[in-house]
Write a protein that holds these residues in place. Structure first.
Motif, PDB file in Angstrom:
ATOM      1  N   MET A   1       0.836  -1.173   0.000  1.00  0.00           N
ATOM      2  CA  MET A   1       0.000   0.000   0.000  1.00  0.00           C
ATOM      3  C   MET A   1       0.884   1.241   0.000  1.00  0.00           C
ATOM      4  N   LEU A   2       0.520   2.244  -0.800  1.00  0.00           N
ATOM      5  CA  LEU A   2       1.325   3.450  -0.915  1.00  0.00           C
ATOM      6  C   LEU A   2       1.264   4.325   0.329  1.00  0.00           C
ATOM      7  N   TRP A   3       0.116   4.419   0.932  1.00  0.00           N
ATOM      8  CA  TRP A   3      -0.061   5.281   2.083  1.00  0.00           C
ATOM      9  C   TRP A   3      -0.371   4.450   3.317  1.00  0.00           C
ATOM     10  N   GLU A   4       0.157   4.917   4.461  1.00  0.00           N
ATOM     11  CA  GLU A   4      -0.144   4.228   5.712  1.00  0.00           C
ATOM     12  C   GLU A   4      -1.615   4.406   6.055  1.00  0.00           C
ATOM     13  N   LYS A   5      -2.095   5.631   5.940  1.00  0.00           N
ATOM     14  CA  LYS A   5      -3.517   5.901   6.149  1.00  0.00           C
ATOM     15  C   LYS A   5      -4.059   6.552   4.886  1.00  0.00           C
ATOM     16  N   GLN A   6      -5.263   6.233   4.561  1.00  0.00           N
ATOM     17  CA  GLN A   6      -5.828   6.794   3.351  1.00  0.00           C
ATOM     18  C   GLN A   6      -6.488   8.122   3.684  1.00  0.00           C
ATOM     19  N   GLU A   7      -5.946   9.172   3.130  1.00  0.00           N
ATOM     20  CA  GLU A   7      -6.443  10.515   3.351  1.00  0.00           C
ATOM     21  C   GLU A   7      -6.633  11.149   1.991  1.00  0.00           C
ATOM     22  N   GLY A   8      -7.783  11.732   1.773  1.00  0.00           N
ATOM     23  CA  GLY A   8      -8.068  12.339   0.484  1.00  0.00           C
ATOM     24  C   GLY A   8      -7.427  13.702   0.333  1.00  0.00           C
ATOM     25  N   ILE A   9      -7.574  14.239  -0.840  1.00  0.00           N
ATOM     26  CA  ILE A   9      -7.100  15.572  -1.166  1.00  0.00           C
ATOM     27  C   ILE A   9      -8.258  16.542  -0.979  1.00  0.00           C
ATOM     28  N   THR A  10      -8.003  17.648  -0.299  1.00  0.00           N
ATOM     29  CA  THR A  10      -9.055  18.650  -0.110  1.00  0.00           C
ATOM     30  C   THR A  10      -9.218  19.454  -1.390  1.00  0.00           C
ATOM     31  N   PHE A  11     -10.311  20.185  -1.478  1.00  0.00           N
ATOM     32  CA  PHE A  11     -10.537  21.031  -2.642  1.00  0.00           C
ATOM     33  C   PHE A  11      -9.437  22.087  -2.752  1.00  0.00           C
ATOM     34  N   ASP A  12      -9.025  22.664  -1.625  1.00  0.00           N
ATOM     35  CA  ASP A  12      -7.960  23.674  -1.649  1.00  0.00           C
ATOM     36  C   ASP A  12      -6.646  23.087  -2.157  1.00  0.00           C
ATOM     37  N   GLU A  13      -6.334  21.850  -1.777  1.00  0.00           N
ATOM     38  CA  GLU A  13      -5.129  21.187  -2.276  1.00  0.00           C
ATOM     39  C   GLU A  13      -5.244  20.922  -3.777  1.00  0.00           C
ATOM     40  N   PHE A  14      -6.406  20.487  -4.198  1.00  0.00           N
ATOM     41  CA  PHE A  14      -6.674  20.244  -5.623  1.00  0.00           C
ATOM     42  C   PHE A  14      -6.479  21.529  -6.417  1.00  0.00           C
ATOM     43  N   ARG A  15      -7.069  22.614  -5.918  1.00  0.00           N
ATOM     44  CA  ARG A  15      -6.948  23.913  -6.579  1.00  0.00           C
ATOM     45  C   ARG A  15      -5.490  24.379  -6.610  1.00  0.00           C
ATOM     46  N   SER A  16      -4.769  24.208  -5.508  1.00  0.00           N
ATOM     47  CA  SER A  16      -3.352  24.584  -5.458  1.00  0.00           C
ATOM     48  C   SER A  16      -2.536  23.819  -6.489  1.00  0.00           C
ATOM     49  N   PHE A  17      -2.824  22.517  -6.617  1.00  0.00           N
ATOM     50  CA  PHE A  17      -2.088  21.702  -7.577  1.00  0.00           C
ATOM     51  C   PHE A  17      -2.302  22.211  -9.000  1.00  0.00           C
ATOM     52  N   LEU A  58       2.342  24.533  -1.207  1.00  0.00           N
ATOM     53  CA  LEU A  58       1.641  23.249  -1.248  1.00  0.00           C
ATOM     54  C   LEU A  58       1.723  22.619   0.129  1.00  0.00           C
ATOM     55  N   THR A  59       0.644  21.970   0.549  1.00  0.00           N
ATOM     56  CA  THR A  59       0.641  21.311   1.853  1.00  0.00           C
ATOM     57  C   THR A  59       1.598  20.121   1.830  1.00  0.00           C
ATOM     58  N   ARG A  60       2.051  19.761   3.000  1.00  0.00           N
ATOM     59  CA  ARG A  60       2.949  18.608   3.130  1.00  0.00           C
ATOM     60  C   ARG A  60       2.270  17.347   2.592  1.00  0.00           C
ATOM     61  N   HIS A  61       0.975  17.209   2.874  1.00  0.00           N
ATOM     62  CA  HIS A  61       0.223  16.049   2.405  1.00  0.00           C
ATOM     63  C   HIS A  61       0.170  16.011   0.874  1.00  0.00           C
ATOM     64  N   LEU A  62      -0.052  17.157   0.248  1.00  0.00           N
ATOM     65  CA  LEU A  62      -0.112  17.210  -1.215  1.00  0.00           C
ATOM     66  C   LEU A  62       1.246  16.872  -1.825  1.00  0.00           C
ATOM     67  N   VAL A  63       2.316  17.418  -1.266  1.00  0.00           N
ATOM     68  CA  VAL A  63       3.663  17.113  -1.767  1.00  0.00           C
ATOM     69  C   VAL A  63       3.941  15.621  -1.620  1.00  0.00           C
ATOM     70  N   HIS A  64       3.567  15.064  -0.479  1.00  0.00           N
ATOM     71  CA  HIS A  64       3.768  13.628  -0.243  1.00  0.00           C
ATOM     72  C   HIS A  64       2.996  12.811  -1.294  1.00  0.00           C
ATOM     73  N   THR A  65       1.774  13.222  -1.572  1.00  0.00           N
ATOM     74  CA  THR A  65       0.940  12.533  -2.561  1.00  0.00           C
ATOM     75  C   THR A  65       1.558  12.632  -3.956  1.00  0.00           C
ATOM     76  N   ILE A  66       2.055  13.815  -4.311  1.00  0.00           N
ATOM     77  CA  ILE A  66       2.715  14.003  -5.607  1.00  0.00           C
ATOM     78  C   ILE A  66       3.892  13.039  -5.730  1.00  0.00           C
ATOM     79  N   PHE A  67       4.668  12.908  -4.661  1.00  0.00           N
ATOM     80  CA  PHE A  67       5.825  12.015  -4.698  1.00  0.00           C
ATOM     81  C   PHE A  67       5.393  10.557  -4.826  1.00  0.00           C
ATOM     82  N   LYS A  68       4.329  10.174  -4.146  1.00  0.00           N
ATOM     83  CA  LYS A  68       3.855   8.789  -4.250  1.00  0.00           C
ATOM     84  C   LYS A  68       3.386   8.472  -5.668  1.00  0.00           C
ATOM     85  N   ILE A  69       2.848   9.453  -6.342  1.00  0.00           N
ATOM     86  CA  ILE A  69       2.352   9.239  -7.703  1.00  0.00           C
ATOM     87  C   ILE A  69       3.482   9.249  -8.731  1.00  0.00           C
TER      88      ILE A  69
END
Length: 128
Positions: A1-17, A58-69
Motif C-alpha cells: 500500500m502506498l499510504w499508511e492511512k488513506q487521506e483524500g485531497i481537499t478542494f484547496d489542495e486540488f486547486r493549489s495543484f 503546497l501542503t505537506r500532504h499534497l507534496v507527499h501525494t505528488i511524490f507517491k504518484i
C-alpha cells in the motif's frame, strides 16, 4: 500500500495543484537546475522550489501525494524526467494528433473561420 492511512485531497489542495500546473514552466526552470547538476529533488526541496517559482505553498500532504504518484523508482526523490517530463506530456496529450501537437482551441477557431468565409463568399456571389 502506498499510504499508511488513506487521506483524500481537499478542494484547496486540488486547486493549489492546478494553479501550480498553470505555472509549470516557471517551476520547470527551477527543476532543470537540479537536472543539470544530475540531482533529483526531495520533498522539502520540491515544496520550496514550487514556492520560489510560483508563490504557491503546497501542503505537506499534497507534496507527499505528488511524490507517491510520480516517484517511479521509489527513492523519495523526483527527477526532472519523472515529474516535468510526465506533466508536460500529460498537458499536451489531449491536443496530440498522429504525433503532432494541435491546439483544440485553434482547430475550433479555424473551423469556425472557414464556415464564416464560406457564408460571406456565398452572400457575395448572390449579390453579383
Amino acid at each position: 500500500m502506498l499510504w499508511e492511512k488513506q487521506e483524500g485531497i481537499t478542494f484547496d489542495e486540488f486547486r493549489s495543484f492546478f494553479q501550480f500546473l498553470n505555472n509549470l514552466e516557471d517551476f520547470a526552470i527551477a527543476m532543470q537546475m537540479y537536472n543539470f547538476a544530475s540531482r533529483s529533488i526531495g520533498q522539502d526541496e520540491f515544496a520550496r522550489a514550487v514556492y520560489v517559482a510560483t508563490g504557491l505553498k503546497l501542503t505537506r500532504h499534497l507534496v507527499h501525494t505528488i511524490f507517491k504518484i510520480f516517484d517511479v523508482d521509489h527513492d523519495d526523490q523526483l527527477s526532472y524526467k519523472e515529474f516535468i517530463g510526465i506533466m508536460k506530456d500529460r498537458l499536451h496529450r489531449g491536443a496530440r494528433v498522429k504525433g503532432r501537437h494541435h491546439s483544440s482551441f485553434s482547430g475550433c477557431v479555424r473551423s469556425g473561420a472557414r464556415r464564416q468565409v464560406k457564408q460571406l463568399w456565398r452572400k457575395y456571389k448572390e449579390k453579383m
